[in-house]
Structures are given as structure tokens and as C-alpha cells.
Design a protein around this motif. Structure first.
Motif, PDB file in Angstrom:
ATOM      1  N   ASN A   1       0.659  -1.311  -0.085  1.00  0.00           N
ATOM      2  CA  ASN A   1      -0.021  -0.018  -0.019  1.00  0.00           C
ATOM      3  C   ASN A   1       0.753   1.211  -0.062  1.00  0.00           C
TER       4      ASN A   1
ATOM      5  N   LYS B   1      -2.541   6.501   3.322  1.00  0.00           N
ATOM      6  CA  LYS B   1      -2.816   5.035   3.306  1.00  0.00           C
ATOM      7  C   LYS B   1      -4.318   4.724   3.644  1.00  0.00           C
TER       8      LYS B   1
ATOM      9  N   LEU C   1      -6.738   2.428   1.279  1.00  0.00           N
ATOM     10  CA  LEU C   1      -7.345   1.371   1.857  1.00  0.00           C
ATOM     11  C   LEU C   1      -8.862   1.458   1.636  1.00  0.00           C
TER      12      LEU C   1
ATOM     13  N   ARG D   1      -8.518   0.310  -5.095  1.00  0.00           N
ATOM     14  CA  ARG D   1      -7.468  -0.098  -4.573  1.00  0.00           C
ATOM     15  C   ARG D   1      -6.790  -1.273  -5.337  1.00  0.00           C
TER      16      ARG D   1
END
Length: 386
Positions: free
Chosen positions: A144, A271, A275, A280
Motif C-alpha cells: 500500500n 494510506k 485502503l 485499490r
């Protein structure tokens, strides 16, 4: 300095070709690479207005000062040089005399094919690969964080925060490179088009839909796609040609070469945002696809990647064509293996009569199944010989 995998191939090519051209996006590390590999050669940037003017107005006089060879950076800026370079290269059998770099593949390839075909070897240098960035490290990177930061060298070499670097990179790219390739009058519309395109990362290229959303015609969209592709901003993954008695989708899929740029275009700066973002999964897929592309380009090999989809909606994310065999690959952003991961590969194997396949995912557990489908962590796959 982070060692580039492409170094070995560049040196090899410089020993057999009279000249070597390194192409790739702006800020991918081309200048740093060639300066480190050829420290004995004079370096000139043709972005410098005075140097460029001399090369354009008096190409023969300009080249006379570098008969023993040189590094010409951003050489696509001076197409006038190529015919004169041909004359110099033809008069000698010396290998690796001139090292050329360029951030526009279309302009550079066009000039090389017209004047220097057979005399120049071309290698594409993309931003860092994870293999380069984490060479020798036993710790697994956070996928990520990689997606968010991207892999452009200045973010790592200079420690520039991605939320500061990418908007400035985008502005420079549009103001300088886009204007150089095509006289686009409304750069604001072009930037808006790029943002729409970022939202379609990992999807089929639909020119009509993009034209409607952007407010221009499809021919303009097609032209702009060509600009982004030739300047190494986007990569078009073509459909595989084998149909196994099914009607195939013929449009390519769009990927950006760097996920950090996509995140910037989409306004993803943390981040937590990533998420929770609906794209994503597509961004993780983009990371893996571009890593596969870099594995080939860093060693000077042709890209052998495709995707497969039929009109009933069955799809395989990537087909690796090794000439005598095909390896279907499914890319999953999840960390837990489940039966849904296998459906597309099982379907494709029934059609093709094969018994193979690879699930690439974000988890750590690796498996070899009796149906020929293996499960592998994405970083392990990138570091493997696949």
C-alpha cells in the motif's frame, strides 16, 4: 545510488552497437544511469537553450566538437542532429561512441528509424522496480505504501514527499512534453482527461466514453492516448490473440506506469484513503503489471504480456506468452486465499486444454494445487524467473 538492473544490458549493448539510446519517462533516472556508466564521456543536455540552439543552427559544427563521442541528453529536442550523426557513425566501426537519451519514445524512435536504423540499440528505462529498490532487503515492503508513493527515483533519492512531487511533475510534463509533441491549446482539458483516465486504470480503453466525459471527439482522445503512451505515462496491455473458439474483446486495458501518479491524479494522499478507495484493487493490479513490464525492459527483452477476456465476461488479468507456452495470471489485492480467486483460471484452463496458472496476491501463504494452479505472493513472483 541505487543500482539499476538495466546497467548490465546498457554496457553490453554499448560494446556491440555504435550508439545506444536510453528512452523512458522524464525523471526515471536516465541521466544518472548514463553518467555513472560512461564517466569518461562529455555530457550535454539538449534541454539547455544555448546548447540546443547551437545543435539546431549548426549541427555539423556542433558535432565536430565531439568526434570522440559524447552523451546527448534529451536528444529528441534536436532532430536535426540525427542525419549528421549517421554520417559520423558510418565513418567508423567504434562501438558505444554516442550515448543518447530521450523522454519521448515516439519522437526518438521516429528519428532513429529514419536516420540511424541498425546503428543504434534502444533500451527503455522505467522508474525503479521493487527488485532495485529493495535489493538485499529481507523485509517485505508494504504494497500500500508502494502504491501511494510510486517508484520514481526523486521520491527516494531526494526524499521529496509524493504529495509535493507528483503535482509538480504533472505540471512540468504537461507544460513541456505535451506541448513538444502536439500543440494542444487547452492544457486544462488535457489534465482533466488524465484524471478521468486515472479513474479507469486497469479497465478497457473506451474512447467513446472518455470523449463524452472529457467533452472532445474520439479522434482527439485517440491522439492524446498516443501522447501518454509515447511519453511513458500509460501502458496499454493488449488482448491476447488466441480465442479458443470464443469471441474476444479487442480493446486494450489501460495502466499507468506509476501508481503514485495515479494516486495523485485521484487525490489519494494517505494510506487510509487508499485502503478505502474503490480502485485499490485496480491499483494493486497496476503495481504488479508494471513490475512485470520492468522485468522485461530492464533486460532489453520484448514485452510478452497480454490479457484475455471474452464477451461473456470471463477474464484473465495477464497472459504471459513464452512462445511455446502461455501462463495465465490472476492478480488479487486480498491477503486471504479463497475459492473465488481460482474461477477465471479454471475456466480458461478448460477452454485452452492446459493445466497451469498463477494466482498473485498480497498474502504470504504460497500453495501448489493439484489442478496446476499455483498461489504466490506478489513480491516473490516479481523476484522469480517467471
Amino acid at each position: 545510488m541505487i543500482e539499476r538492473i538495466a546497467s548490465q544490458k546498457v554496457l553490453q549493448l554499448s560494446k556491440v552497437f555504435k550508439s545506444v539510446a536510453i528512452t523512458g519517462p522524464r525523471q526515471s533516472g536516465k541521466t544518472t544511469l548514463v553518467k555513472s556508466l560512461f564517466p569518461e564521456k562529455v555530457y550535454l543536455s539538449l534541454e539547455n537553450p544555448d546548447t540546443r540552439r547551437f545543435a539546431i543552427e549548426d549541427p555539423r559544427g556542433f558535432l565536430n566538437g565531439y568526434e570522440s563521442g559524447a552523451i546527448f541528453d534529451e536528444v529528441q529536442r534536436t532532430p536535426e542532429l540525427f542525419s549528421y550523426l549517421q554520417e559520423i557513425l558510418d565513418s567508423s566501426q567504434e562501438a558505444g561512441r554516442f550515448i543518447l537519451t530521450g523522454s519521448n519514445n515516439f519522437l526518438l524512435q521516429q528519428n532513429i528509424s529514419q536516420s540511424l536504423a541498425g546503428r543504434v540499440a534502444i533500451l527503455n528505462l522505467l522508474p525503479f522496480s521493487t527488485d532495485e529498490l529493495f535489493a538485499g532487503s529481507k523485509a517485505a515492503p508494504d504494497e500500500n505504501e508502494l502504491i501511494l508513493k510510486g517508484l520514481y527515483p526523486p521520491i527516494y533519492d531526494m526524499g521529496i514527499p509524493p504529495e509535493d512531487w507528483y503535482p509538480n511533475y504533472l505540471r512540468t510534463y504537461i507544460d513541456r512534453d505535451v506541448r513538444q509533441i502536439k500543440n494542444i491549446t487547452d492544457l486544462i482539458v488535457f489534465e482533466r482527461f488524465m484524471r478521468f483516465l486515472a479513474g479507469r486504470s486497469g479497465q478497457e480503453l473506451n474512447l467513446t466514453s472518455l470523449a463524452v466525459e472529457t467533452g472532445v471527439d474520439t479522434k482527439t482522445i485517440q491522439s492524446w492516448i498516443g501522447i501518454l503512451e509515447s511519453s511513458f505515462i500509460i501502458y496499454l496491455l493488449r488482448p491476447h490473440y488466441k480465442n479458443f473458439n470464443k469471441t474476444l474483446i479487442k480493446r486494450p486495458k489501460i495502466y499507468f506506469y506509476d501508481t503514485g501518479l495515479v494516486c495523485s491524479l485521484l487525490g489519494i494522499i494517505s494510506k487510509d484513503q487508499l485502503l478505502q478507495h474503490p480502485l485499490r484493487g485496480s491499483l494493486f493490479e497496476s503495481l504488479v503489471v508494471t513490475e512485470l513490464v520492468k522485468k522485461r525492459t530492464n533486460t532489453g527483452k520484448q514485452i510478452n504480456l497480454y490479457y484475455w477476456r471474452d464477451k461473456t465476461g470471463h477474464e484473465v488479468d495477464v497472459i504471459i506468452d513464452n512462445g511455446t507456452s502461455l501462463l495465465p495470471v490472476e492478480i488479487k489485492a486480498g491477503k486471504t486465499i479463497n475459492s473465488e480467486f481460482f474461477k477465471s483460471l479454471i475456466y480458461w484452463n478448460k477452454l485452452s486444454g492446459q493445466k497451469s496458472g498463477l494466482i498473485v496476491y498480497a498474502g504470504d501463504q504460497e500453495e501448489e494445487r493439484s489442478n496446476g494452479i499455483n498461489v504466490m505472493n506478489w513480491l516473490s513472483m516479481v523476484r522469480s524467473n517467471i
